[in-house]
Design a protein around this motif. Structure first.
Motif, PDB file in Angstrom:
ATOM      1  N   ASP A  78     -21.270 -17.915  18.963  1.00 41.93           N
ATOM      2  CA  ASP A  78     -21.899 -18.183  17.587  1.00 41.93           C
ATOM      3  C   ASP A  78     -23.005 -18.792  17.615  1.00 41.93           C
ATOM      4  N   TYR A  86     -23.911 -18.772   9.782  1.00 39.47           N
ATOM      5  CA  TYR A  86     -24.402 -18.639  10.955  1.00 39.47           C
ATOM      6  C   TYR A  86     -24.277 -17.168  11.403  1.00 39.47           C
ATOM      7  N   SER A 144     -23.283 -14.557  14.759  1.00 42.27           N
ATOM      8  CA  SER A 144     -22.531 -14.577  15.777  1.00 42.27           C
ATOM      9  C   SER A 144     -23.294 -13.231  16.716  1.00 42.27           C
ATOM     10  N   TYR A 170     -25.192 -21.644  15.574  1.00 45.89           N
ATOM     11  CA  TYR A 170     -25.141 -22.434  14.513  1.00 45.89           C
ATOM     12  C   TYR A 170     -26.602 -23.076  14.459  1.00 45.89           C
TER      13      TYR A 170
END
Lengths: 118, 229
Positions: free
Chosen positions: B119, B105, B107, B121
């Motif tokens: 973050d 992912y 950030s 995702y």
């Protein structure tokens, strides 16, 4: 972004590409340059043949003419296209600044303040 | 984002990408002409009855096929270098954004604002709303102001990643222990999609990037809202 097609809308056909690489429909100036090049090729090749009656050399002249005319038209058209884009950008910026004229967001006022403080 | 089965470049949303598309068209036209010439020469070679087996030297043709390619390369190199130096220009940025790659992912940290970090995702397929894009949507989009120079500092927490957004003409490696800088500026509001562009493990294809460019005043509202939350 991919647009969803309505039920009655015809499916978009794939763009035509010369030799499978040059997308003449979507690249600015490509279509004009290629068409001028084809015309120049026919004129040069056929003209050479009429003068000399030599087929092979006339074909070579035709291909050479195609390359030179296409390249020349391409550079000429792209130069004008670039000038036009710059002019459009300046115009768009000018129109946007016109909205802010007289307000605290006016870039001309900021520039004048900076110059007078210097 | 790209249309299904799209092969060409995406529409430009930044001035740099406009320049890159123009350069691509320029190089493609040169490639097209060279390919046409080569095709024609091949057809000549295959259809001629003439042979010459005792060529000792051919000064003229050697001169032509040395000087002509050199000129073609110069015609390609000059605009290329111009764009290369243009991408390295760093005007005073309005905002600095840190994009840090993780497995798997991204950030983001807005250092100009205290405590603004989140973050991002990938949105799983079963959570997608109608009209959203599979493998491209994220739970938290990166919101940025349009028509502003934004400095993006890209790094990684673990392995190599690459932060890429094709519409904006940016692709920068995220290297652990190193900070890479890229400038991003969008000319219009909208959503711009990208994906990780350096192999980083099993879920390398499942860590997309979504930038949401909005008007200045809306961005200030968004930033202050995140503070409150």
């Amino acid at each position: 972004m991919a647009a969803m097609l309505e039920p009655d809308e015809p499916a978009k056909r794939r763009p035509f590409k010369f030799l499978g690489i040059l997308d003449v429909e979507n690249i600015p100036c490509a279509r004009d340059s290629t068409l001028h090049g084809l015309l120049g090729s026919v004129v040069a090749g056929f003209g050479h043949f009429l003068l000399t009656s030599r087929i092979r050399i006339s074909c070579d002249v035709g291909v050479g003419g195609f390359i030179l005319v296409t390249l020349g038209c391409w550079f000429h058209c792209r130069y004008n296209y670039a000038k036009q884009k710059i002019q459009q950008r300046i115009t768009r910026q000018g129109m946007k600044n016109k909205l802010y004229e007289g307000t605290h967001l006016d870039p001309e006022r900021k520039r004048n303040n900076r110059n007078s403080s210097n | 984002m790209a249309a299904p089965a799209q092969l060409g470049l995406q529409n430009a949303a930044s001035p740099i990408m406009e320049e890159l598309i123009a350069f691509h068209d320029h190089a493609l036209m040169i490639i097209f002409l060279i390919s046409s010439l080569v095709l024609y020469i091949i057809s000549l070679m295959l259809t001629t009855k003439l042979t010459h087996t005792s060529t000792m030297n051919a000064q003229e043709i050697e001169m032509i096929w040395t000087i002509l390619p050199a000129m073609i390369l110069i015609m390609i190199a000059l605009p290329s270098l111009r764009i290369l130096y243009m991408t390295d220009e760093f005007n005073k940025p309005y905002l600095t954004l840190k994009a840090i790659g993780h497995q798997w992912y991204w950030s983001y940290e807005y250092s100009d604002y205290e405590d603004l970090a989140f973050d991002s995702y990938i949105m799983p397929t079963y959570f997608l709303e109608p009209g959203e894009f599979r493998l491209l949507e994220v739970d938290n989009r990166t919101t940025l102001p349009m028509e502003a120079d934004i400095r993006v500092l890209i790094s990684s927490q673990d392995v190599l990643h690459s932060w890429a957004v094709p519409s904006l003409g940016v692709k920068t490696d995220a290297i652990p222990g190193r900070l890479n800088q890229a400038m991003v500026a969008s000319m219009r509001p909208g959503l711009y999609y990208g994906q990780c562009s350096e192999i980083c493990g099993s879920n390398h294809s499942f860590m997309p990037i979504v930038l949401e460019f909005i008007y200045f005043q809306d961005f200030e509202v968004w930033a202050s809202y995140l503070y409150i939350v």
